[in-house]
Design a protein around this motif. Structure first.
Motif, PDB file in Angstrom:
ATOM      1  N   VAL A   1       0.912  -1.245  -0.079  1.00 42.71           N
ATOM      2  CA  VAL A   1      -0.148   0.041   0.063  1.00 42.71           C
ATOM      3  C   VAL A   1       0.902   1.060   0.146  1.00 42.71           C
ATOM      4  CG1 VAL A   1      -1.748   1.306   1.399  1.00 42.71           C
ATOM      5  CG2 VAL A   1      -1.901  -1.003   0.983  1.00 42.71           C
ATOM      6  N   ILE A   2       1.947   1.274   0.874  1.00 40.51           N
ATOM      7  CA  ILE A   2       2.692   2.265   1.036  1.00 40.51           C
ATOM      8  C   ILE A   2       3.476   2.667  -0.353  1.00 40.51           C
ATOM      9  CG2 ILE A   2       4.550   3.120   2.042  1.00 40.51           C
ATOM     10  CD1 ILE A   2       3.698   1.851   4.764  1.00 40.51           C
ATOM     11  N   GLU A   3       3.944   1.709  -0.961  1.00 42.52           N
ATOM     12  CA  GLU A   3       4.641   1.807  -2.168  1.00 42.52           C
ATOM     13  C   GLU A   3       3.752   2.073  -3.179  1.00 42.52           C
ATOM     14  OE1 GLU A   3       6.666  -1.387  -5.421  1.00 42.52           O
ATOM     15  OE2 GLU A   3       6.629  -1.988  -3.435  1.00 42.52           O
ATOM     16  N   ALA A   4       2.505   1.685  -3.081  1.00 45.24           N
ATOM     17  CA  ALA A   4       1.585   1.916  -4.316  1.00 45.24           C
ATOM     18  C   ALA A   4       1.127   3.747  -4.137  1.00 45.24           C
ATOM     19  CB  ALA A   4       0.339   1.299  -4.254  1.00 45.24           C
ATOM     20  N   VAL A   5       1.219   4.163  -2.881  1.00 49.59           N
ATOM     21  CA  VAL A   5       0.975   5.443  -2.758  1.00 49.59           C
ATOM     22  C   VAL A   5       2.265   6.427  -3.298  1.00 49.59           C
ATOM     23  CG1 VAL A   5       0.556   7.598  -0.968  1.00 49.59           C
ATOM     24  CG2 VAL A   5      -0.763   5.213  -0.750  1.00 49.59           C
ATOM     25  N   LYS A   6       3.337   6.033  -2.811  1.00 51.77           N
ATOM     26  CA  LYS A   6       4.414   6.635  -3.033  1.00 51.77           C
ATOM     27  C   LYS A   6       4.795   6.605  -4.600  1.00 51.77           C
ATOM     28  CE  LYS A   6       6.823   6.197   1.470  1.00 51.77           C
ATOM     29  NZ  LYS A   6       8.027   5.630   2.115  1.00 51.77           N
ATOM     30  N   GLY A   7       4.280   5.441  -5.165  1.00 51.82           N
ATOM     31  CA  GLY A   7       4.518   5.400  -6.704  1.00 51.82           C
ATOM     32  C   GLY A   7       3.688   6.045  -7.421  1.00 51.82           C
ATOM     33  N   GLY A   8       2.359   6.459  -6.797  1.00 49.73           N
ATOM     34  CA  GLY A   8       1.442   7.171  -7.599  1.00 49.73           C
ATOM     35  C   GLY A   8       0.291   6.302  -8.150  1.00 49.73           C
TER      36      GLY A   8
ATOM     37  N   GLY B   1     -12.526  -3.225  -9.233  1.00 45.72           N
ATOM     38  CA  GLY B   1     -11.140  -3.837  -9.766  1.00 45.72           C
ATOM     39  C   GLY B   1     -10.121  -3.763  -8.735  1.00 45.72           C
ATOM     40  N   ASP B   2      -8.933  -3.665  -8.965  1.00 44.84           N
ATOM     41  CA  ASP B   2      -7.873  -3.645  -8.100  1.00 44.84           C
ATOM     42  C   ASP B   2      -6.431  -2.775  -8.487  1.00 44.84           C
ATOM     43  OD1 ASP B   2      -5.266  -5.500  -9.116  1.00 44.84           O
ATOM     44  OD2 ASP B   2      -7.394  -6.251  -9.671  1.00 44.84           O
ATOM     45  N   ILE B   3      -5.627  -2.358  -7.622  1.00 42.57           N
ATOM     46  CA  ILE B   3      -4.675  -1.601  -7.821  1.00 42.57           C
ATOM     47  C   ILE B   3      -3.529  -2.435  -7.540  1.00 42.57           C
ATOM     48  CG2 ILE B   3      -3.261   0.377  -7.604  1.00 42.57           C
ATOM     49  CD1 ILE B   3      -5.817   1.885  -6.829  1.00 42.57           C
ATOM     50  N   GLY B   4      -2.757  -3.014  -8.352  1.00 43.15           N
ATOM     51  CA  GLY B   4      -1.556  -3.897  -8.332  1.00 43.15           C
ATOM     52  C   GLY B   4      -1.863  -5.100  -7.268  1.00 43.15           C
ATOM     53  N   GLY B   5      -2.914  -5.683  -7.388  1.00 40.16           N
ATOM     54  CA  GLY B   5      -3.312  -6.742  -6.743  1.00 40.16           C
ATOM     55  C   GLY B   5      -4.226  -6.144  -5.312  1.00 40.16           C
TER      56      GLY B   5
END
Length: 545
Positions: A380-387, A437-441
């Motif tokens: 989750v944190i990686e997805a936020v930091k990566g946009g 749907g999903d965001i990166g799983g």
């Protein structure tokens, strides 16, 4: 009668003939009288606590009695006179332990009549109604506190059933109720007492969370079928996990499938509960649809906590209540905790036809409590930091029948594909089966659980704030809440106690809040009513940008 404790109150002002919920005037009167008796008990219990005399039986009783006055719990007038009498008996027992202490307050010396009819007449002297003039704002805060107390008491009762108690929770209940009688607090004092309700409610929810997870394990992401299996059936609605466990244990190996309804959906995610092979799926949607859904269910029905409505059609022949739930003429399964025999429910299920064949209606995911979400916190944190994830929405709260709640369906449907929606409580039934749907799983729609699981959602927000090194108000997180009854009031007070700002609340604002009190909430917390999904999304995401 006068009642304005729920969101659907008549004309947005108050029910004066019969409750929109179906509550008749005599029940409203008895609930008012019980509340008055509890205030008298609280005066004595608060003084006893100061002198070192603490009786948990009093705390448990006060919680259960307050819970019984919550919307859509107990509509049976016969159940209230014994509670009113019990409140006075406990009060006098405490007085006997305090020799020499005088209690001049009328509530601390109130004596109930000997019949239901006399009690209904007595209640006319103790109505819960708004005030005018200089007392209006203080009474509004008293009632806000009282309704929050009723929600807090529900959580405290659920927790106590699972062995989790804290005398500080009971002490606050006494403190707040006694303050309504002693009338010593000024406006600022009542603002503090109201916010303290949120603080203590957080503790009560923490106790309940410990009870649920300690007894049944931490929820796990679980796909729950929305269809059914051929065979006999029992439907369980409400919130109580122990009632469900007992029913599952007593009905196993009898050829019966057990289904959930309403806020029992998240129970499928608890390891100890989902281990029962005959615990199959979820039937129906939110509480307000039971008038249509229950008559169509071909098995027995058990109501475990709040949310009961007047049974319709043949429902009266197959529905049972337990715990604090009551409806005149509906069979009640007595007992507390594990001391319950659900044989009548099981026997009725075996009499009824059940489902004639299997039917697949797809499934929904639940079980995204704090452990599950924080278990993938790094992603989750990686997805936020990566946009990949731009924003989080907590779209949660109560569902209801009054027009305007389709706002929440449309809001969720219109959230951008790079946002995540967390949800809990029965408000999710406006969109729980939407495929986002999903965001990166990571699923875009995360069901945190029941309204009883609000503590879990708060812990997720706190943990994310800690991971990013910011305050909760600085997270890319927006809260869009719906309210109906008093547990929602307690949760809202908890969020305010935590300093959460910019909450959007709907579908309408509480009738018991005066303009001056509302202005305090706006000035200090920027709480605001919902408008339209498009306007609110634009304002939120514009602010986030």
């Amino acid at each position: 009668m006068f009642c304005y404790q729920c969101e659907q109150t008549a004309k947005g002002q108050g029910c004066t003939i019969q409750g929109v919920c179906g509550k008749p005037p005599e029940v409203a009167a008895l609930q008012d009288l019980l509340t008055y008796a509890l205030k008298g008990l609280a005066v004595v219990a608060a003084e006893a606590g100061k002198q070192g005399t603490v009786d948990r039986e009093v705390g448990r009783f006060a919680s259960r009695a307050l819970f019984s006055t919550l919307t859509n719990v107990d509509f049976d007038p016969q159940r209230f006179p014994p509670m009113i009498t019990k409140a006075v008996e406990l009060r006098e027992e405490l007085k006997a332990k305090l020799p020499g202490v005088a209690f001049p307050q009328d509530a601390a010396n109130f004596q109930p009549g000997e019949s239901l009819e006399v009690m209904v007449e007595q209640a006319k002297d103790y109505p819960l109604a708004p005030a005018e003039g200089e007392r209006a704002d203080i009474i509004a805060l008293q009632h806000t506190t009282l309704f929050g107390l009723r929600g807090l008491a529900a959580y405290a009762d659920h927790a106590a059933i699972l062995g989790q108690e804290d005398d500080a929770v009971y002490a606050y209940i006494y403190e707040a109720l006694a303050a309504m009688v002693n009338d010593e607090l000024d406006l600022n004092g009542w603002v503090g007492m109201t916010l303290k309700c949120g603080e203590v409610n957080l503790k009560a929810m923490e106790l309940l969370d410990a009870g649920n997870t300690g007894t049944y394990g931490h929820p796990e992401p679980t796909a729950v079928p929305l269809g059914h299996k051929a065979g006999k059936a029992i439907l369980v609605s409400g919130h109580d996990l122990m009632d469900l466990e007992l029913l599952l244990e007593q009905s196993k190996d009898k050829g019966i499938y057990v289904y959930t309804h309403g806020e029992m959906l998240p129970t499928h995610a608890y390891p100890k509960l989902k281990a029962y092979e005959h615990f199959y799926g979820h039937y129906g949607t939110a509480w307000q649809n039971q008038g249509k859904e229950f008559p169509e269910f071909p098995g027995a029905i058990l109501m475990t906590t709040n949310c009961i409505q007047k049974p319709k059609g043949d429902t009266t022949e197959k529905i049972f209540t337990t715990g604090l739930v009551g409806w005149p003429g509906v069979p009640h399964i007595a007992g507390q905790g594990r001391d319950k025999d659900f044989s009548p429910v099981i026997d009725k299920a075996l009499e009824l036809p059940g489902f004639p064949s299997d039917e697949d209606k797809g499934s929904v995911l639940c079980g995204f409590g704090r452990n599950a979400v924080m278990g993938v916190a790094d992603k989750v944190i990686e997805a936020v930091k990566g946009g990949a994830i731009k924003h989080f929405f907590l779209v949660a709260g109560c569902d209801g029948a009054k027009p305007g709640r389709n706002y929440y369906t449309e809001f969720v449907e219109k959230t951008p594909a790079d946002t995540v929606v967390l949800t809990l409580a029965c408000g999710k039934f406006r969109f729980f089966d939407k495929q986002l749907g999903d965001i990166g799983g990571i699923p875009r729609l995360l069901d945190v659980g029941q309204c009883n699981d609000a503590y879990s959602a708060i812990q997720i927000a706190v943990a994310l704030a800690g991971a990013f090194g910011v305050g909760v108000n600085d997270l890319p997180l927006s809260m869009v809440l719906s309210w109906y009854e008093q547990k929602a009031c307690a949760i809202l007070l908890t969020l305010l106690h935590l300093g959460i700002k910019d909450i959007r609340l709907g579908p309408s604002l509480p009738a018991f809040i005066t303009p001056n009190v509302l202005q305090v909430l706006v000035d200090n917390f920027n709480i605001m009513p919902i408008t339209t999904p498009d306007e609110d999304l634009k304002a939120i995401l514009g602010e986030a940008a």
